[in-house]
Structures are given as structure tokens and as C-alpha cells.
Design an enzyme around this catalytic site. Structure first.
Site, PDB file in Angstrom:
ATOM      1  N   THR A   1      48.674  45.136  54.168  1.00 31.95           N
ATOM      2  CA  THR A   1      47.257  45.539  54.211  1.00 31.95           C
ATOM      3  C   THR A   1      46.355  44.612  53.401  1.00 31.95           C
ATOM      4  OG1 THR A   1      47.619  46.927  52.285  1.00 31.95           O
ATOM      5  CG2 THR A   1      47.833  47.995  54.439  1.00 31.95           C
ATOM      6  N   LYS A   2      46.916  43.616  52.740  1.00 31.47           N
ATOM      7  CA  LYS A   2      46.115  42.812  51.815  1.00 31.47           C
ATOM      8  C   LYS A   2      45.232  41.786  52.553  1.00 31.47           C
ATOM      9  CE  LYS A   2      47.537  44.831  48.064  1.00 31.47           C
ATOM     10  NZ  LYS A   2      48.043  46.107  48.600  1.00 31.47           N
ATOM     11  N   ASN A   3      44.287  41.202  51.820  1.00 32.54           N
ATOM     12  CA  ASN A   3      43.311  40.304  52.460  1.00 32.54           C
ATOM     13  C   ASN A   3      43.997  39.125  53.147  1.00 32.54           C
ATOM     14  OD1 ASN A   3      41.608  42.070  51.228  1.00 32.54           O
ATOM     15  ND2 ASN A   3      40.251  40.518  50.361  1.00 32.54           N
TER      16      ASN A   3
END
Ligand SMILES: Cc1ncc(COP(=O)(O)O)c(C=O)c1O
Length: 385
Positions: free
Chosen positions: A181-183
């Protein structure tokens, strides 16, 4: 989910050439794609001292070892973080002390942290929550004043800058996450940035404590290696690095998009009874939020129950999340450390209304407008009933 909470900025078209290389060249694990990904990260983070690892959790474990923290040492961390920040300290035998958050920035309050310092305190693990910088000069001065190692859990803060510098410039060790889910994601992955004098040790700790990485051995080195200390098995693989490489070139542009969407939320929600995260008071124009998450807290006077708002999101298949369930809420944490909600009034108030809204580069304005309308309608409905 019609509008998911998170969507990785990744497609098969973009990733497949890298994955093909990772498989066809025969390396599969730590090899040339990891090297290329690390070089790209180093350029983005403006440092030469990056070690890629298998997760941010692994990065934290390695960091605690590299910082020479010993069983019984005390570490200070915020109550508003993911369990990984705490569990790694527990596994290392450290005594965690939890600081309350600042009521505006939702980051660890430096006043609360300073009150927890004792003769046994050895480190501070700060978490730039949602990608919001802490007051980095003050945090650094606090650590220096008390001779504490400053560790940043930068899981949310890949793009965050403070006074023109990436956050790691202020810390001894910074741990990044490339979770799904990270950038920027590698599916699972992470990295450690530290001072040049610690880099070889961190690299060794990430691979069994080997004096030199397998990659170097295979690439023309000798068969001989030494184990210099007890380490971890936490190397990143070429498969994962390939997924990351497919996003690196667009990282800045994706961040711009996050900033624009966050500004759009801020404007659209400004008349609602919700609190939004404030930037650190002394952030300058050269500072930037990573906008990993867009968190709000429904005002306690709004007469709207957060869980009723969540029900409306579920009904319309719109993604949401809550960041975070405070550490003191977990049964195991209570049992082990006896933390109590009354000692964290600001975190408790934030958490009572906390809700994270969808925010990612491919979120369209039409989708975002739907999220905004739903939030508006459910708050109005709750207030009227
Ligand atoms: C603040 C924080 N720290 C650490 C982690 C752990 O990251 P990873 O899943 O890469 O181990 C997360 C994951 O979401 C996080 O939000």
C-alpha cells in the site's frame, strides 16, 4: 470495492519487462535489479548510504542491532503507530516507553517524549505519521541533548522533506517500507539509510552477518566469507526490486498527484466538522508532506459517530481505513507493558474520530468527489438523527 482504499501505481505493462529480466537472467534473488533499484533510491533520497531489505519491519530489527541497543535499554516511540515499531523493540528486549501525540500534527509530541527520558533511555524511534515531518531540528536537538540514537520509522515518509532536506538527513537510522500500500511498492520490501560508518555493518546484518554480500561473491569474488556478527535474513530479491523499478521513474509525478489530491480534500472538507492533519508549525516552504495517507478525525462535537460513517462507506463499497489503532489498545501490549488510554489524551481524542480516506495517484476526481459527497452526506445524516 468500487473505490478501493489503496491502489498501487503499477501495471503489468510497466512491470513485465523488469520481471522478465529478473527471471531470464537467472538471478531471482539479490542481483543486478536490486543494485539498479538501490541506485535509483539513493538518487531519490540524495544519499549513497542505502541498504535494501525485505520489509520495514526487518529494517527496524537490523537498525536496533546496528545501533547497539541492549536488552533492558529504554526506547521512546509514539502511541500512534503500527505494531511493527513496537514489536521490533520488544523482540530486541528493549523497554518501550510510549509518548502521546501532538493534537495538531498527530505525530509524537516532543514534550511528551522528553518527559519519558530516564537514565536508561538510549533511543527515540519517531514516526512521521502519514508522511508529515516532525519538527526535525528540535527532534534532533532533543536526541543530541540526551545522547540518544535517533531512529526514524519512515514507512510513510519516502518523499517527506523538512527545510529542503530528506528526513533521513536528521537521523542516525531511517527505515523505509515498500509494502503493497505504500507510495512506492515492491509488494514487500524496505530500506535502511544510515551514516557511512554504519553502512557495512547494516549490510552485513541484513544477510546473516556475512562480511560481504552473496552478490559480490558470485560476481567474481571468492568462495570465502566470514560471519562477523549474528545477523538476519532480510535481503531484497530481484523480483521485488523489478516491481519497484517499474515505479521509480514516476515517483515524483505520483507524489505531485498525491499532493494535489490532498489539497483538493482539504478544500472540499474545510466546512465539515472534521479535523485534518496540520503541518508542523516550523515547517518551511522547502518542506513537504509525503501524503501517504489522508487522515481525518471527526470532531467530537459533530454528533456523528465514526463507526456510522464507516457503515456508510461499506454500504457504498468505498474503501476506508483507520490509522492507527493506538498501541495501548492491544491486549498483548496492555498485558506486557500496562499502558493505559488515560495517559494518551490527545491520541485517544484523535482515534475516537479517526478515518483514513482513499488517496493514490490513480484516484480520479470523480471518485474523489464521490468520497467527499458520501462523507458530507453521512455526517449530515448523523447530525440530523
Ligand atoms: C509506521 C509503520 N511502520 C512500520 C511498518 C511495517 O512495514 P513493513 O510492512 O514494510 O514491514 C508499517 C506498515 O504499514 C507502518 O505503517
Amino acid at each position: 470495492m468500487r473505490i478501493p482504499f489503496s491502489r498501487a501505481p503499477l501495471t503489468w505493462e510497466k512491470a513485465s519487462p523488469y520481471l522478465k529480466r529478473a527471471i531470464d537472467n537467472g538471478w531471482l534473488t539479490t542481483g543486478p535489479l536490486v543494485q539498479q533499484f538501490t541506485a535509483g533510491l539513493a538518487a531519490f533520497l540524495e544519499t549513497e548510504n542505502v541498504v535494501p531489505v525485505s520489509s520495514c519491519t526487518a529494517a527496524l530489527q537490523i537498525t536496533l542491532a546496528a545501533a547497539d541497543l541492549k536488552a533492558g535499554d529504554e526506547v521512546i516511540l509514539p502511541s500512534n503507530t503500527f505494531i511493527a515499531t513496537l514489536e521490533t523493540a520488544e523482540l530486541h528486549g528493549l523497554t518501550p516507553r510510549l509518548a502521546d501525540i501532538d493534537s495538531d500534527t498527530w505525530n509524537m509530541s516532543l514534550e511528551s517524549a522528553e518527559k519519558l527520558i530516564t537514565a536508561r533511555t538510549r533511543a527515540i524511534i519517531a514516526v512521521p505519521f502519514a508522511g508529515n515531518a516532525l519538527p526535525m531540528e528540535k527532534l534532533q536537538a532533543l536526541a543530541k541533548r540526551h545522547k540518544l540514537t535517533l531512529i526514524l520509522d519512515c514507512a510513510h515518509a519516502l518523499e517527506t522533506r523538512y527545510a529542503g532536506k530528506p528526513l533521513h538527513a536528521y537521523a542516525d537510522f531511517s527505515c523505509y517500507s515498500f509494502y503493497a500500500t505504500k507510495n512506492l511498492t515492491t509488494a514487500e520490501g524496505g530500506a535502511i539509510v544510515c551514516a557511512a560508518e554504519s553502512i557495512e555493518r547494516v549490510r552485513a546484518l541484513s544477510l546473516h552477518g556475512m562480511s560481504r554480500a552473496a552478490w559480490n561473491r558470485y560476481a567474481g569474488g571468492t568462495w570465502r566469507y566470514d560471519i562477523v556478527e549474528t545477523g538476519f535474513k532480510a535481503n531484497l530479491t530481484d523480483i521485488h526490486a523489478g516491481i519497484g523499478l517499474a515505479q521509480l521513474a514516476e515517483l515524483r509525478q505520483n507524489h505531485e498527484r498525491r499532493l494535489a489530491l490532498a489539497a483538493r480534500y482539504e478544500q472540499a472538507l474545510s466546512d465539515l466538522p472534521v479535523r485534518m492533519q496540520k503541518l508542523t508549525d516550523d515547517m518551511t516552504n522547502a518542506s513537504e508532506h509525503a501524503r501517504h495517507l489522508f487522515c481525518i478525525s471527526i470532531d467530537k462535537n459533530a454528533r456523528a459517530d465514526r463507526d456510522a460513517v464507516i457503515d456508510a462507506f461499506r454500504e457504498k463499497s468505498i474503501g476506508y481505513s483507520v490509522h492507527f489503532i493506538p498501541l495501548y489498545e492491544f491486549s498483548n501490549v496492555k498485558k506486557l507493558h500496562g499502558f493505559q488510554e488515560v495517559d494518551f489524551p490527545h491520541n485517544a481524542e484523535y482515534f475516537a474520530g479517526a478515518l483514513s480516506l482513499p488517496l493514490y495517484p490513480t484516484l480520479t476526481h470523480a471518485e474523489q468527489d464521490e468520497v467527499i459527497s458520501l462523507l458530507r452526506a453521512s455526517l449530515a445524516y448523523a447530525a440530523a438523527t
